[in-house]
Design a protein around this motif. Structure first.
Motif, mmCIF file in Angstrom:
data_model
loop_
_atom_site.group_PDB
_atom_site.id
_atom_site.type_symbol
_atom_site.label_atom_id
_atom_site.label_comp_id
_atom_site.label_asym_id
_atom_site.label_seq_id
_atom_site.Cartn_x
_atom_site.Cartn_y
_atom_site.Cartn_z
ATOM 1 N N ASP A 1 8.395 -10.234 8.308
ATOM 2 C CA ASP A 1 7.902 -8.327 8.173
ATOM 3 C C ASP A 1 6.676 -8.312 6.655
ATOM 4 N N LYS A 2 6.554 -9.920 6.172
ATOM 5 C CA LYS A 2 5.859 -10.538 5.022
ATOM 6 C C LYS A 2 4.504 -11.031 5.716
ATOM 7 N N LYS B 1 2.816 -4.112 7.140
ATOM 8 C CA LYS B 1 3.720 -3.236 6.434
ATOM 9 C C LYS B 1 2.805 -3.784 5.360
ATOM 10 N N GLY B 2 1.775 -4.625 5.374
ATOM 11 C CA GLY B 2 1.100 -5.409 4.065
ATOM 12 C C GLY B 2 -0.143 -5.308 3.610
ATOM 13 N N ASP C 1 9.291 -14.584 4.615
ATOM 14 C CA ASP C 1 9.142 -13.132 5.571
ATOM 15 C C ASP C 1 8.356 -12.546 7.227
ATOM 16 N N TYR D 1 -0.549 -10.758 -2.705
ATOM 17 C CA TYR D 1 -0.216 -10.069 -1.526
ATOM 18 C C TYR D 1 0.512 -8.859 -1.878
ATOM 19 N N ASP D 2 0.404 -6.784 -1.074
ATOM 20 C CA ASP D 2 1.457 -6.262 -1.256
ATOM 21 C C ASP D 2 1.843 -5.720 -0.462
ATOM 22 N N TYR D 3 3.131 -5.795 -0.698
ATOM 23 C CA TYR D 3 4.043 -5.468 0.949
ATOM 24 C C TYR D 3 4.302 -3.973 0.482
ATOM 25 N N GLN D 4 4.038 -3.764 1.172
ATOM 26 C CA GLN D 4 4.685 -1.911 1.494
ATOM 27 C C GLN D 4 5.544 -1.540 2.641
#
Length: 477
Positions: free
Chosen positions: A286-287, A321-322, A284, A351-354
Motif C-alpha cells: 500500500d505504500k 495512498k501517499g 508494504d 514518504y507521507d502515507y495518507q
C-alpha cells in the motif's frame, strides 16, 4: 530478419557448382543468424557474373566488417578483376530488416517483393556475397565506397540516374577494355516507404538491363546510413546476451518507460533505462509510488578516480495512498580498465502515507547490488535485478527500496548514442542446466543400481559329474 533475407537469396546460382553454392549460402545464414543488426551497420551486397566472390573472406559471426577491411579485403579484390563494369547502387537509408519487411521473404514462391529486380539479378549471377559493414567514424558509408572505387578504376566513372542509355546521349561511352564504374545514387525515401522502394527497384532493374550482354560485371548495393529501426521492448525470455536494447534513443516512448541520459561530456556519460521503477516503503504494497516515466527534478553525474556517481532527485510524486515528498538516490559505479560494477545505491526518502492510520516514513538505506557488473564497452541488462537493503539509521526501523524491472544501464564508454551490447544477468545454473543435471543424476543412479545388481550375481561353484556321485544340495544352504 537477416535469416529471412537469406531465404530470399537461396536460389542465386546457375553457373557455380550446386554443392559449393549451397555451402556458401548456409555459411552466411549461420553467420548472420547469430548477428544482431544494430543502428551502426548497413548492408553491403555484392553479386557478379564471375565466380571470384566466393573466394573472398567470409564474414565472421557476430562481427561487422570495418571500413578498412571492406576496402582492403573486398573492394580491392573487386577492382583487380580486370576488365569489368562495376555498378554501385547507393541508397540513402537501408538495413537488413528492410529485406524481411518488404521483400516478401516468407512466401515459398517469392519474387523478392520490392527487391524483385535485385533478386532476379542475383539468381542469374555466378557468385554473391552479403556483408554487414560498420559505419565510418566520419562521412557517409556509401559516399566513401564510391570515392574509394573512383580513385582506383582505370576506366571512366559514369554517374547515372535512370538508365545507361543516358550515357550515349551525354556523349560518354563505356570503355569495355577497362574497369568502368557506374555510380547510381538512388532517391531518398519521400512519403511512403513502399513507394520509394518500388521506385528504387525500377531504377535498379532499368540500369541492370542496360548493361552490355557480353561484358563482365560486379554489382554493389549499399547505403549511406541505416534506416531507423523501431524499438521493441521484449520480455526477458526473448532477450539474448549481446543484443542492444535500444537501437535508436529517439524511438523510446517516454510516457511508458524511464530513461535517464546523464551526460556531462564525451568522456562522462551514463544511460539508464527501465520499463518500471517503483518506490516501496516498509515492504508494504500500500505504500508504493510508481516512478515510471516520471522525470527527475534534478540529476547530476560526476566521473573521476575510477568512480562514476549518478545523483537523481524526485520531489512530490503522488502515489495511490501517499506522496513521496523527497527521494534522493545516489548510484556508485566502480570502473577499472577492463570492467565496471555497480557498488551500491544510497537512498534518502521522505514518504507521507495518507492511509489509515496516517504515517510518515523517513530514512536512509543502502541497496547493495548482487553481481551487477559488465566488461567495458558493454551495458548491463536484467529483467528483475536484486538488491540487498541495509538501513543507515540504527534507531530507525523504516525501510525504503527502489525496485526496477526491465533494467539496463551503462555508465561508461557510450559513443554511439545508444546502449552497447548487453551483458545479461543470467545465472550459471539456469533452468535448462538444472534439467540436464537432474536427468544426468537420475540416469547415473539407474546405472549404478544396474552395475550393483550385476556385481551381485554369483556363478555356480559346483558342477555335476556324470561319472561320479550325483550332487545333492541341501535346501538349508
Amino acid at each position: 530478419s537477416t535469416a529471412a533475407f537469406y531465404h530470399m537469396t537461396l536460389s542465386s546460382s546457375k553457373m557455380v557448382d550446386t554443392k559449393m553454392k549451397v555451402s556458401m549460402i548456409l555459411s552466411f545464414f549461420v553467420v548472420f543468424l547469430a548477428y544482431k543488426a544494430d543502428a551502426e551497420q548497413v548492408p553491403t551486397i555484392l553479386w557478379s557474373s564471375q565466380s571470384y566472390l566466393q573466394d573472398l573472406p567470409p564474414a565472421r559471426a557476430g562481427h561487422g566488417v570495418s571500413p578498412i577491411d571492406l576496402q582492403h579485403d573486398y573492394l580491392d579484390k573487386v577492382i583487380t578483376n580486370h576488365p569489368q563494369i562495376i555498378v554501385l547502387f547507393i541508397q540513402d537509408k537501408l538495413s537488413l530488416d528492410d529485406f524481411s519487411q518488404y521483400g516478401d521473404v516468407y512466401s515459398d514462391n517469392s519474387n523478392g517483393g520490392l527487391f524483385s529486380n535485385m533478386k532476379a539479378s542475383i539468381d542469374q549471377s555466378s557468385s554473391s556475397l552479403i556483408l554487414s559493414t560498420e559505419l565510418p567514424s566520419s562521412g557517409l558509408h556509401g559516399n566513401q565506397v564510391a570515392s574509394y572505387l573512383e580513385r582506383r578504376v582505370d576506366g571512366p566513372v559514369v554517374p547515372v540516374e535512370r538508365s545507361l542509355e543516358e550515357i550515349g546521349a551525354g556523349g560518354t561511352k563505356l570503355q569495355l577494355d577497362k574497369t568502368c564504374l557506374v555510380v547510381v545514387r538512388l532517391p531518398g525515401v519521400e512519403g511512403s516507404v513502399e513507394e520509394s522502394l518500388k521506385n528504387n527497384n525500377d531504377i535498379i532493374g532499368s540500369v541492370l538491363k542496360s548493361l552490355p550482354k557480353k561484358a563482365d560485371f560486379t554489382v554493389l548495393l549499399t547505403a549511406n546510413r541505416p534506416s531507423k529501426v523501431s524499438v521493441e521492448l521484449p520480455s526477458h525470455d526473448s532477450l539474448s546476451s549481446g543484443r542492444r536494447l535500444l537501437a535508436d534513443l529517439d524511438d523510446v516512448d517516454a510516457t511508458s518507460v524511464t530513461f535517464i541520459n546523464a551526460t556531462t561530456d564525451s568522456s562522462c556519460a551514463l544511460y539508464l533505462f527501465a520499463t518500471g521503477v517503483t518506490f516501496v516503503a516498509n515492504d508494504d504494497p500500500d505504500k508504493t509510488v510508481n516512478l515510471t516515466a516520471v522525470d527527475p527534478n534534478s540529476q547530476s553525474l560526476s566521473c573521476g578516480n575510477g568512480t562514476v556517481v549518478l545523483n537523481v532527485k524526485y520531489n512530490n510524486v503522488a502515489g495511490d495512498k501517499g506522496t513521496l515528498k523527497t527521494l534522493d538516490m545516489d548510484m556508485l559505479f566502480l570502473v577499472t580498465k577492463r570492467r565496471w560494477a555497480l557498488g551500491n545505491i544510497s537512498v534518502k526518502y521522505d514518504y507521507d502515507y495518507q492511509g489509515d492510520p496516517p504515517e510518515t516514513v523517513r530514512g536512509s538505506d543502502v541497496m547493495s547490488a548482487k553481481f551487477m557488473a559488465s566488461p567495458r564497452k558493454m551495458s548491463y541488462h536484467c529483467d528483475l535485478p536484486k538488491f540487498k537493503v541495509k538501513s543507515l539509521d540504527k534507531d530507525n526501523k523504516t525501510r525504503g527500496i527502489v525496485t526496477f524491472t526491465g533494467f539496463q544501464i551503462q555508465p561508461v564508454d557510450i559513443v554511439t548514442g545508444s546502449f552497447s551490447e548487453a551483458n545479461e544477468c543470467v545465472g550459471f545454473f539456469t533452468a535448462p542446466i538444472w534439467m540436464g543435471l537432474f536427468t544426468t543424476i537420475i540416469l547415473t543412479l539407474i546405472l549404478a543400481l544396474a552395475i550393483t545388481m550385476i556385481m551381485s550375481l554369483k556363478t555356480m561353484d559346483r558342477f555335476d559329474d556324470p561319472k561320479g556321485k550325483t550332487i545333492s544340495v541341501n535346501t538349508a544352504e
